[in-house]
Motif scaffolding. Sequence first.
Motif, short mmCIF file in Angstrom:
data_model
loop_
_atom_site.label_atom_id
_atom_site.label_comp_id
_atom_site.label_asym_id
_atom_site.label_seq_id
_atom_site.Cartn_x
_atom_site.Cartn_y
_atom_site.Cartn_z
N ALA A 42 -38.48 18.51 5.83
CA ALA A 42 -39.26 18.52 7.11
C ALA A 42 -38.94 17.92 8.18
N HIS A 43 -38.15 16.79 8.16
CA HIS A 43 -37.43 16.19 9.25
C HIS A 43 -36.26 16.89 9.79
N VAL A 44 -35.58 17.66 8.97
CA VAL A 44 -34.33 18.36 9.24
C VAL A 44 -34.92 19.70 10.07
N GLU A 45 -36.19 20.32 9.75
CA GLU A 45 -36.59 21.23 10.46
C GLU A 45 -37.30 20.74 11.88
N TYR A 46 -37.87 19.65 11.79
CA TYR A 46 -38.47 19.41 12.92
C TYR A 46 -37.55 19.14 14.02
N CYS A 93 -36.66 8.95 4.69
CA CYS A 93 -36.68 10.35 4.92
C CYS A 93 -36.46 10.73 6.43
N ARG A 94 -36.54 9.76 7.38
CA ARG A 94 -36.05 10.19 8.60
C ARG A 94 -34.66 10.52 8.72
N MET A 95 -33.85 10.29 7.82
CA MET A 95 -32.41 10.66 7.96
C MET A 95 -32.24 12.26 8.04
N GLY A 96 -33.18 13.06 7.73
CA GLY A 96 -32.98 14.37 8.01
C GLY A 96 -32.91 14.61 9.42
N ALA A 97 -33.72 14.16 10.19
CA ALA A 97 -33.90 14.32 11.68
C ALA A 97 -32.42 13.66 12.09
N GLU A 98 -32.12 12.62 11.68
CA GLU A 98 -30.87 11.92 12.16
C GLU A 98 -29.47 12.69 11.92
N ALA A 99 -29.35 13.50 10.72
CA ALA A 99 -28.35 14.28 10.28
C ALA A 99 -28.27 15.43 11.31
N ALA A 114 -42.54 6.12 5.55
CA ALA A 114 -41.55 6.13 6.55
C ALA A 114 -41.15 7.20 7.42
N SER A 115 -42.26 8.30 7.34
CA SER A 115 -42.03 9.57 8.01
C SER A 115 -42.29 9.33 9.58
N LEU A 116 -41.54 10.18 10.30
CA LEU A 116 -41.76 10.26 11.86
C LEU A 116 -43.34 10.64 11.95
N PRO A 117 -43.96 9.85 12.74
CA PRO A 117 -45.18 10.44 13.08
C PRO A 117 -45.36 11.79 13.50
N GLU A 118 -44.45 12.54 14.24
CA GLU A 118 -44.70 13.79 14.72
C GLU A 118 -44.44 14.61 13.34
N VAL A 119 -43.69 14.18 12.28
CA VAL A 119 -43.42 15.08 11.42
C VAL A 119 -44.46 15.14 10.16
N ALA A 120 -45.01 13.71 10.12
CA ALA A 120 -46.33 13.49 9.32
C ALA A 120 -47.47 14.39 9.95
N ALA A 121 -47.53 14.42 10.95
CA ALA A 121 -48.60 15.16 11.53
C ALA A 121 -48.55 16.68 11.46
N LYS A 122 -47.53 17.10 11.20
CA LYS A 122 -47.23 18.41 10.78
C LYS A 122 -47.67 19.00 9.44
N MET A 123 -47.04 17.75 8.73
CA MET A 123 -47.15 18.12 7.11
C MET A 123 -48.63 17.67 6.72
N PHE A 124 -49.13 16.70 7.38
CA PHE A 124 -50.59 16.19 6.98
C PHE A 124 -51.28 16.16 8.16
N PRO A 125 -51.86 17.48 8.87
CA PRO A 125 -52.77 17.39 10.04
C PRO A 125 -54.03 16.75 10.11
N GLU A 126 -54.42 16.37 9.01
CA GLU A 126 -55.71 15.79 8.70
C GLU A 126 -55.56 14.07 9.29
N GLY A 127 -54.18 13.61 9.20
CA GLY A 127 -54.15 12.48 9.62
C GLY A 127 -54.15 12.02 10.98
N SER A 128 -54.23 10.67 11.25
CA SER A 128 -53.88 9.96 12.57
C SER A 128 -52.49 9.47 12.52
#
Length: 702
Positions: free
Chosen positions: A90-94, A312-318, A362-376
């Motif tokens: 999900a971090h790669v895709e983001y 898991c942020r390593m996906g975005a870093e790659a 450890a997820s990026l907040p922006e990615v976590a918000a997409k995966m779990f839209p119920e959360g803040s």
Amino acid sequence: MLNKSKLMWVILSLALLALLVAACKPQATPSPTQPPAAEVTQPPAVEETEAPPALPEGMVDTTQYKKEPPYTVCFSNASVSNSWRVAMNAHVEYQIEQFKNQGLIKEYIYTDANDDPNKQIADIEDLLTKGCDVMIVSASTGEALTPVVEKVMDAGIPVVTLDRNIVSDKYVTFVEQNSCDMGATQAKWLAEKLGGKGKIVLLSGLAGATPAEDRLRCAKEEFAKYPDIEILAQEYAQWSPVEGKKIMANWLVTFPQIDGVWADSGLQGSGAVEAFVEAGKPVPPITGEDFNRYLKQWKQLGFPGYAVSFNCRMGAEAVKVALDIVQGKPVPHYINLPKLIIDETNLDQFVRMDLPDDYWAASLPEVAAKMFPEGSFEQPTEAPEVQMVDTTQYKKEPPYTVCFSNASVSNSWRVAMNAHVEYQIEQFKNQGLIKEYIYTDANDDPNKQIADIEDLLTKGCDVMIVSASTGEALTPVVEKVMDAGIPVVTLDRNIVSDKYVTFVEQNSCDMGATQAKWLAEKLGGKGKIVLLSGLAGATPAEDRLRCAKEEFAKYPDIEILAQEYAQWSPVEGKKIMANWLVTFPQIDGVWADSGLQGSGAVEAFVEAGKPIPPITGEDFNRYLKQWKQLGFPGYAVSFNCRMGAEAVKVALDIVQGKPVPHYINLPKLIIDETNLDQFVRMDLPDDYWAASLPEVAAKMFP
């Protein structure tokens, strides 16, 4: 010190010597691209052009890979076989999406090897023909993938290895969080927690995967510093809660004393916790990761825990470093992301009781918000603010009687959701927490369901789960149950009052709007469409329809020709669509709130001999198969059937007096053309739902 005259003499002597040397030096042959230097009697002082400074150690010169944007980025992934890999992907895709929006990426090509090295080798061989400007590779096993990765580099395509490396140095950059350090850090904590002595077991990840092997090797080196720490056994648990539980259950029979568990991941670590609980034994110190299931167990059970992230942020870093490479920027040969450590002092900052087990802290907040839209996620390091319910009034001693009043199992989604309920009931029965499970099915008849619940009131239910046939009709009887002191968990279909403890769903409004937005944008904001809804009066159907209409209203050139309820039935969907195809000469798109009637609509177009327009659906395998086979523009948003298991979990929390959320919104799974091949199962029946828990799917489709 030299006096002035001597100093001047030295300077003049050196200058004369320099001139003599210059005069004796043979002249360089001019290069073909440079004119010869003009002859002069006394060459003027010329400032030499300095060579580019050498790159710092550990940096890679990527000028040979420099190209003009936009780029084609390819990613060969080992798998998304566990929730960490889903999060990393999900971090790669983001990050891909961010660069697409900036005009830097024109195409993203993704392959998934399902942890099969041979398939991944074939995937990469195929990617070599796709015009990749840069390739990211997360290797299923390092040794097997090394030759093909080297082949990619030899072809002039730069490679970024991600999370799992190859066994040679022939790549541009490796992105990870240092696995050796992770394993050693966990080991040091466990050894010190045990006072430097005790009998322990080691639960590793996937054999042959570099993170697992590095963690294990370095953990053993750390434990070797403590001569009174005895390692009883070590096994690979495939980074699976199920395997972790199975292995630990066997060890609990084999070894009368286990003082601590080193688990290199929260995945198998959470399974180990479950094994101790089911065996009725105290949970010893167990290491893990930032996996929410493990964090929740730690919070609820109070055992000594310690989590080290595998970031898991390593996906975005790659993806970021891949873009740097094709822009010719110097890049590090090795990128080590920072680790997040969670211990008893900061557990409350990172555990998310309001989110599903599959969230990673450890997820990026922006990615976590997409995966779990119920959360803040605005302040991810602080405790989340959610509406929690005090359930101390319902607290009882186990074992419990759990009752479930189900609207029906009238379609395959409801069968799958109910299978998740039964799976979780069985888990808790095995732990001795449930003594009786009473189930009723109303066959979608509100009057029968009211009678069912009235009867359940006489059966000694400690907690009741209700999936309402229609919200309005069931509201009075559910309120009556609450008034009788029996806590109610509403599941999938809610009532129309707020008189229940917890409602568990995947947000239907968001689902309908997400489908609508895709369809409107797919049509370029204009066209004639029809709406195929679910069951009239059922809250998911009404919420999806209402929010879809609100979304379509943002597009004035989208014309809604008709809307009907298809009862979440392929047969009804086909029948309604066949009539519309006679009535309307032009239908540019179909909004179907489910893959059930969506698949029926597809069939109607095929039988009418008409091209299939964009049609929305769900993670229903029949719809996914049609999409794969016929190639029409499709888009699936799940209605996560795992909610059945989640409802049982929260029901048990209630009768144990634990605070629970008033609302639980499970994450949605989105399937589009980029990941269809990951989720469609041509080998399974039509009634498979892609969001199913693997354990439940394995029981339903052995």
